[in-house]
Write an enzyme that holds these catalytic residues in place. Structure first.
Site, PDB file in Angstrom:
ATOM      1  N   GLN A 119     -46.768 -36.748 -12.618  1.00  0.00           N
ATOM      2  CA  GLN A 119     -46.838 -37.009 -14.055  1.00  0.00           C
ATOM      3  C   GLN A 119     -45.844 -36.128 -14.789  1.00  0.00           C
ATOM      4  OE1 GLN A 119     -50.195 -35.254 -16.071  1.00  0.00           O
ATOM      5  NE2 GLN A 119     -50.548 -37.086 -17.283  1.00  0.00           N
ATOM      6  N   GLY A 120     -44.963 -36.728 -15.537  1.00  0.00           N
ATOM      7  CA  GLY A 120     -43.988 -35.968 -16.315  1.00  0.00           C
ATOM      8  C   GLY A 120     -44.305 -36.045 -17.797  1.00  0.00           C
ATOM      9  N   GLU A 136     -57.446 -39.598 -17.075  1.00  0.00           N
ATOM     10  CA  GLU A 136     -57.330 -38.273 -16.482  1.00  0.00           C
ATOM     11  C   GLU A 136     -58.547 -37.410 -16.782  1.00  0.00           C
ATOM     12  OE1 GLU A 136     -53.621 -36.402 -17.444  1.00  0.00           O
ATOM     13  OE2 GLU A 136     -54.269 -34.440 -16.723  1.00  0.00           O
ATOM     14  N   SER A 142     -45.613 -32.712 -19.637  1.00  0.00           N
ATOM     15  CA  SER A 142     -45.319 -31.396 -20.230  1.00  0.00           C
ATOM     16  C   SER A 142     -43.858 -31.024 -20.082  1.00  0.00           C
ATOM     17  CB  SER A 142     -46.160 -30.324 -19.549  1.00  0.00           C
ATOM     18  OG  SER A 142     -47.508 -30.686 -19.559  1.00  0.00           O
TER      19      SER A 142
HETATM   20  C1  LIG Z   1     -52.144 -26.449 -12.305  1.00  0.00           C
HETATM   21  C2  LIG Z   1     -51.493 -27.245 -13.390  1.00  0.00           C
HETATM   22  C3  LIG Z   1     -51.024 -28.493 -13.128  1.00  0.00           C
HETATM   23  C4  LIG Z   1     -50.386 -29.230 -14.099  1.00  0.00           C
HETATM   24  N1  LIG Z   1     -49.909 -30.461 -13.782  1.00  0.00           N
HETATM   25  C5  LIG Z   1     -49.187 -31.131 -14.700  1.00  0.00           C
HETATM   26  C6  LIG Z   1     -48.585 -32.373 -14.367  1.00  0.00           C
HETATM   27  O1  LIG Z   1     -48.709 -32.852 -13.245  1.00  0.00           O
HETATM   28  N2  LIG Z   1     -47.847 -33.013 -15.281  1.00  0.00           N
HETATM   29  C7  LIG Z   1     -47.699 -32.513 -16.549  1.00  0.00           C
HETATM   30  O2  LIG Z   1     -47.071 -33.145 -17.351  1.00  0.00           O
HETATM   31  N3  LIG Z   1     -48.275 -31.342 -16.916  1.00  0.00           N
HETATM   32  C8  LIG Z   1     -48.998 -30.644 -16.010  1.00  0.00           C
HETATM   33  N4  LIG Z   1     -49.549 -29.439 -16.362  1.00  0.00           N
HETATM   34  C9  LIG Z   1     -49.271 -28.890 -17.683  1.00  0.00           C
HETATM   35  C10 LIG Z   1     -50.404 -28.817 -18.635  1.00  0.00           C
HETATM   36  O3  LIG Z   1     -50.747 -30.085 -19.111  1.00  0.00           O
HETATM   37  C11 LIG Z   1     -50.012 -27.847 -19.740  1.00  0.00           C
HETATM   38  O4  LIG Z   1     -49.867 -26.581 -19.178  1.00  0.00           O
HETATM   39  C12 LIG Z   1     -51.014 -27.794 -20.859  1.00  0.00           C
HETATM   40  O5  LIG Z   1     -51.073 -28.997 -21.554  1.00  0.00           O
HETATM   41  C13 LIG Z   1     -50.726 -26.642 -21.827  1.00  0.00           C
HETATM   42  O6  LIG Z   1     -49.412 -26.649 -22.271  1.00  0.00           O
HETATM   43  P1  LIG Z   1     -48.522 -25.309 -22.184  1.00  0.00           P
HETATM   44  O7  LIG Z   1     -48.559 -24.851 -20.783  1.00  0.00           O
HETATM   45  O8  LIG Z   1     -47.225 -25.583 -22.794  1.00  0.00           O
HETATM   46  O9  LIG Z   1     -49.318 -24.247 -23.051  1.00  0.00           O
HETATM   47  P2  LIG Z   1     -49.266 -24.107 -24.664  1.00  0.00           P
HETATM   48  O10 LIG Z   1     -49.403 -25.427 -25.267  1.00  0.00           O
HETATM   49  O11 LIG Z   1     -48.091 -23.292 -25.026  1.00  0.00           O
HETATM   50  O12 LIG Z   1     -50.584 -23.276 -24.868  1.00  0.00           O
HETATM   51  C14 LIG Z   1     -50.676 -21.846 -24.800  1.00  0.00           C
HETATM   52  C15 LIG Z   1     -52.069 -21.447 -25.282  1.00  0.00           C
HETATM   53  O13 LIG Z   1     -52.210 -21.832 -26.653  1.00  0.00           O
HETATM   54  C16 LIG Z   1     -53.349 -22.652 -26.816  1.00  0.00           C
HETATM   55  N5  LIG Z   1     -53.058 -23.664 -27.836  1.00  0.00           N
HETATM   56  C17 LIG Z   1     -51.965 -24.438 -27.956  1.00  0.00           C
HETATM   57  N6  LIG Z   1     -52.081 -25.273 -28.978  1.00  0.00           N
HETATM   58  C18 LIG Z   1     -53.281 -25.039 -29.527  1.00  0.00           C
HETATM   59  C19 LIG Z   1     -54.007 -25.611 -30.613  1.00  0.00           C
HETATM   60  N7  LIG Z   1     -53.515 -26.609 -31.351  1.00  0.00           N
HETATM   61  N8  LIG Z   1     -55.234 -25.140 -30.863  1.00  0.00           N
HETATM   62  C20 LIG Z   1     -55.751 -24.140 -30.120  1.00  0.00           C
HETATM   63  N9  LIG Z   1     -55.142 -23.573 -29.111  1.00  0.00           N
HETATM   64  C21 LIG Z   1     -53.913 -24.021 -28.800  1.00  0.00           C
HETATM   65  C22 LIG Z   1     -53.588 -23.260 -25.449  1.00  0.00           C
HETATM   66  O14 LIG Z   1     -54.957 -23.597 -25.279  1.00  0.00           O
HETATM   67  C23 LIG Z   1     -53.163 -22.150 -24.519  1.00  0.00           C
HETATM   68  O15 LIG Z   1     -54.255 -21.288 -24.326  1.00  0.00           O
HETATM   69  C24 LIG Z   1     -50.230 -28.698 -15.396  1.00  0.00           C
HETATM   70  C25 LIG Z   1     -50.724 -27.431 -15.675  1.00  0.00           C
HETATM   71  C26 LIG Z   1     -51.353 -26.696 -14.691  1.00  0.00           C
HETATM   72  C27 LIG Z   1     -51.872 -25.329 -15.031  1.00  0.00           C
END
Ligand SMILES: Cc1cc2nc3c(=O)[nH]c(=O)nc-3n(C[C@H](O)[C@H](O)[C@H](O)COP(=O)(O)OP(=O)(O)OC[C@H]3O[C@@H](n4cnc5c(N)ncnc54)[C@H](O)[C@@H]3O)c2cc1C
Lengths: 399, 376
Positions: free
Chosen positions: A128-129, A247, A131
């Site tokens: 899945q692409g 999902e 993030s």
């Molecule tokens: C093991 C693993 C597998 C993954 N697999 C995939 C995958 O296959 N494909 C894919 O596309 N993505 C994948 N992801 C990505 C995942 O969806 C993102 O990490 C997630 O959506 C959070 O985005 P970020 O990492 O940019 O964190 P950020 O969005 O930068 O968040 C940082 C912190 O801020 C908080 N935060 C952010 N916005 C808000 C808000 N509006 N209100 C309150 N708190 C907030 C978050 O909860 C977090 O604690 C995976 C992640 C992990 C850990």
């Protein structure tokens, strides 16, 4: 339960009793996000194919595309039988659970012919692409650029945290096709994209456990066929939202099986039985006992939530509440119970995986660290709370 | 663990749920609740008169004694909906008293009480004492045999709605040391025998009962070979109905909080947009959903030996924790208004404290669950 389903369940239980593999000399992934070595990958791929060929995966998917052509009730008892025998996970989750039901629901006939069977027999691994390095929770702001050129789209940008990125043949991809759209959501489009084309490269990322896991995926003038577009150009956000419903288990239609091994509080009870403090079993400690009961209540609540979700008369006030909250509840429970398991181990809580003295070979340490995969991946717990607050309770939006 | 316990519902239960939802919403708007809090008896006598003919008091009474012949499974949604509207009446007290008679009464006793209760007569139970013990067998009240009956002496606390009741089921130590349960007609009690207690939940009414050599005839004694089972049954039934009250109240407490979070503005924003308020409110809501699943699981499995007990205790624990948290946060999230008597948040917080205090709080039930589930 009809006699036919009961018979099917009996057969399934028999099959899993006979065919479920025992312990291996390497650690089996507890979740689909944990697959890190080729050994794990090959093992799970073989296992999924075997289950599919026996008829216990995709049982409810249409026969013409490779499914079993039976009913959801058939698949449900098959999944239950897997659980009963603690069978390894069905690792091709992104295909089985998210892309598959999406394709069956809104894909073209050609999509269904091309993709469904490969998802089921694990020939085609999906990733899945969504993030990006700069856009995670704010998924709607995704910037990867897709420009139409004849029968193709040309992709530039990068995706990150791509689970199974280096194994995948296909990706569900959210990209920006219109940089001048009236709002950020309207510029997005959704693709079924091949991974093995020139200009797409994956780089492994080392995760907190020290192992390799997901990847960063780079797109440099990568050309993909335009017929991979799902829905209309500019309608990508809606399609992505539907994918996230699958999902997060807020919508049905998945192929079946499970992608995360649940911890049963009884396993923790075993730990508490073995551990001692001051010469006495920790199971006699009233504080520990209370915490154990809390986890049992929590596990029971999750089980009965799932049951109640299927009983509309007991859901009339807010029918979307239980589906919307199941991801949050399940993933936080897993994190907390694994964490609690460490606290039962005394000095041994300081060991780690591969240490011969570690309790259960470090299973709980690995479980706790890996539990964050699900409290962060798929939309963080904080984002889940926003969603429940705004969509189930009607609270004002956070901007 | 309770691997076989499963949630479910009965058609009758769903009928009761929708009938009670409508009735309680119409009959118990918050202004009315507030007015009744000021009243001596705490409930609307006219509404109570309507409840008899609706048949709700007879839901769990066998048909041969004038009831509907169902069970507490179908009583749960009624109590849940009453609590959701903070509607107080002697309904719960009467239901518990009837349960004691159904379980321990002979045909004569059942014929005497149950048909009348099914028609709308109120009754109550007097089981707690000043020692504040949740163990209902730890009592000092005595029953001395005297020719044609028993003389009861002692002090009972937390007797709900006794002024409305025609009978009160009293527990007392028999001369042999075991416990007896007596049907005491309230007209055998003198005015001074009853003192209204000041309790934290002002929507409810509770009394202290002074038994100063009260004489009852032999026929007042329920089968005393069953006393322990009856007390255990009342304990579980009371906790099941408490769980229903706590869950119903939690729903409206959360609705009340959400309403404020969606109307009050600060810093140019609706305060519900602040996650410091939004997320705990969501946590309360998630807890409420779990409580409701556990409540209806307990209701559906109440009659199951063993499984029923586990399910009830789990339901009470979760429901108490849910309402306590939801109402505690509700006070805080209403700011200065939350500190006022006029803000309904206090009603919910007080309700949670009161119901925790009766028939065992969350910690007590967790200890019981630990003994049931954590075999060494
Ligand atoms: C093991 C693993 C597998 C993954 N697999 C995939 C995958 O296959 N494909 C894919 O596309 N993505 C994948 N992801 C990505 C995942 O969806 C993102 O990490 C997630 O959506 C959070 O985005 P970020 O990492 O940019 O964190 P950020 O969005 O930068 O968040 C940082 C912190 O801020 C908080 N935060 C952010 N916005 C808000 C808000 N509006 N209100 C309150 N708190 C907030 C978050 O909860 C977090 O604690 C995976 C992640 C992990 C850990």
């Amino acid at each position: 339960m009809s006699a036919e389903i009961a018979e099917f369940e009996k057969d399934a239980l028999g099959w899993f009793a006979e065919n479920t593999p025992g312990a291996q000399d390497f650690m089996l992934p507890l979740t689909f996000m944990e697959v890190g070595t080729n050994q794990q990958f090959e093992f799970l791929r073989d296992w999924q194919r075997k289950v599919y060929e026996a008829g216990y995966l995709g049982a409810a998917w249409p026969k013409e595309y490779g499914g079993g052509g039976l009913t959801q009730a058939h698949q449900d008892v098959a999944t239950k039988a897997m659980k009963a025998h603690n069978a390894p996970i069905m690792f091709n989750t992104i295909g089985l659970g998210w892309a598959g039901p999406l394709i069956l629901d809104m894909g073209t006939e050609a999509h269904k012919q091309k993709y469904i069977k490969g998802i089921l027999n694990a020939e085609d691994v999906w990733c899945q692409g969504f993030s990006e390095p700069e856009n995670g929770s704010d998924l709607g702001n995704a910037q990867l650029r897709a420009v139409r050129d004849g029968d193709e789209y040309v992709l530039n940008g990068s995706k990150i945290w791509t689970t199974h990125g280096h194994y995948a043949k296909y990706m569900i991809l959210l990209a920006r096709t219109d940089f001048d759209a009236p709002n950020k959501y309207a510029g997005l489009s959704f693709f079924l994209s091949p991974m093995r084309v020139a200009g797409i490269e994956t780089h492994k990322i080392r995760k907190l456990t020290g192992e390799h896991g997901f990847t960063q995926t780079f797109f440099t003038d990568a050309r993909i066929p335009a017929d991979g577009l799902m829905g209309a150009e500019g309608a990508g956000w809606q399609v992505a939202m539907q994918t996230l419903m699958y999902e997060r288990n807020a919508k049905g239609g998945q192929a079946g099986g499970y992608s995360i091994t649940e911890v049963n509080p009884l396993e923790i009870l075993e730990l508490a039985r073995k551990a001692e403090r001051g010469g006495k079993p920790v199971l006699e400690d009233p504080v520990i006992r209370e915490r154990l009961v809390d986890f049992m209540i929590e596990a029971q609540a999750m089980r009965q939530n799932a049951g109640r979700a299927k009983l509309p008369p007991l859901n009339q006030d807010c029918p979307q509440a239980l589906p919307l909250m199941s991801k949050l509840v399940m993933t936080e429970y897993m994190r907390e119970i694994n964490q609690f398991a460490l606290s039962l181990q005394g000095t041994k809580a300081g060991y780690y995986v591969d240490e011969p003295n570690a309790v259960d070979d470090g299973y709980w340490h690995r479980g706790y660290l890996n539990a964050f995969s699900a409290t962060i991946g798929g939309g963080t717990s904080q984002i889940q709370r926003n969603i429940i607050g705004e969509h189930a309770l009607g609270l004002p939006k956070t901007r | 663990m309770s691997g076989v316990t499963k949630i479910g519902f009965t058609e009758e239960q769903i009928d009761m749920l929708s009938a009670a939802e409508r009735f309680c919403r119409e009959k118990s708007p918050m202004e009315k609740v507030r007015k009744l809090m000021e009243s001596e008896r705490g409930f609307d006598a006219d509404v109570w008169k309507e409840i008899g003919p609706l048949g709700w008091l007879g839901i769990a009474i066998p048909e041969e004694y004038g009831g509907v012949g169902l069970s507490l499974t179908e009583v749960v949604p009624v109590v849940e909906q009453m609590a959701r509207r903070m509607m107080h009446s002697p309904f719960v007290a009467t239901t518990l008293a009837a349960q004691a008679v159904i379980m321990g009464g002979d045909d004569f006793q059942k014929k005497k009480l149950l048909p009348e209760i099914a028609q709308g007569a109120a009754a109550t139970v007097a089981l707690s004492e000043r020692n504040a013990d949740w163990n209902l067998e730890n009592i000092d009240t005595t029953a001395r045999f005297d020719k044609t009956g028993y003389v009861l002496s002692g002090v009972k606390t937390f007797v709900a709605d006794i002024y409305a009741a025609k009978w009160v089921i009293v527990s007392a130590k028999m001369e042999g040391g075991h416990i007896g349960l007596f049907i005491v007609p309230t007209d055998a009690l003198y005015g001074e025998a009853i003192r209204r207690e000041i309790i934290i939940d002002e929507t409810k009414r509770s009394y202290e009962l002074f038994l100063d050599k009260v004489f009852v005839d032999e026929e007042a004694l329920l089968d005393d070979s069953l006393s322990s089972q009856i007390l255990e049954h009342i304990h579980l039934a009371a906790n099941l109905l408490s769980a229903a009250e706590l869950t119903g109240a939690a729903q409206s407490c959360i609705d009340y909080t959400v309403e404020y979070l969606g109307t009050r503005k600060q810093f140019g924003k609706l305060i519900g947009a602040f996650q410091a308020l939004k997320h705990p409110t969501v946590d309360a809501f998630v807890d409420y959903q779990k409580s409701r699943s556990l409540l209806y699981t307990a209701a559906y499995n109440f009659a199951q030996q063993g499984e029923g007990e586990v399910a009830v205790r789990m339901a009470k624990v979760k429901a108490e924790e849910t309402l306590s948290f939801a109402a505690d946060r509700s006070i805080q999230f209403h700011g200065g208004f939350g500190f006022t008597y006029d803000c309904d948040a206090q009603l919910y917080r007080r309700r949670a404290i009161f119901l925790a205090s009766q028939y065992g709080d969350a910690r007590y039930h967790k200890q019981k669950l630990a003994d049931l589930l954590l075999k060494a």
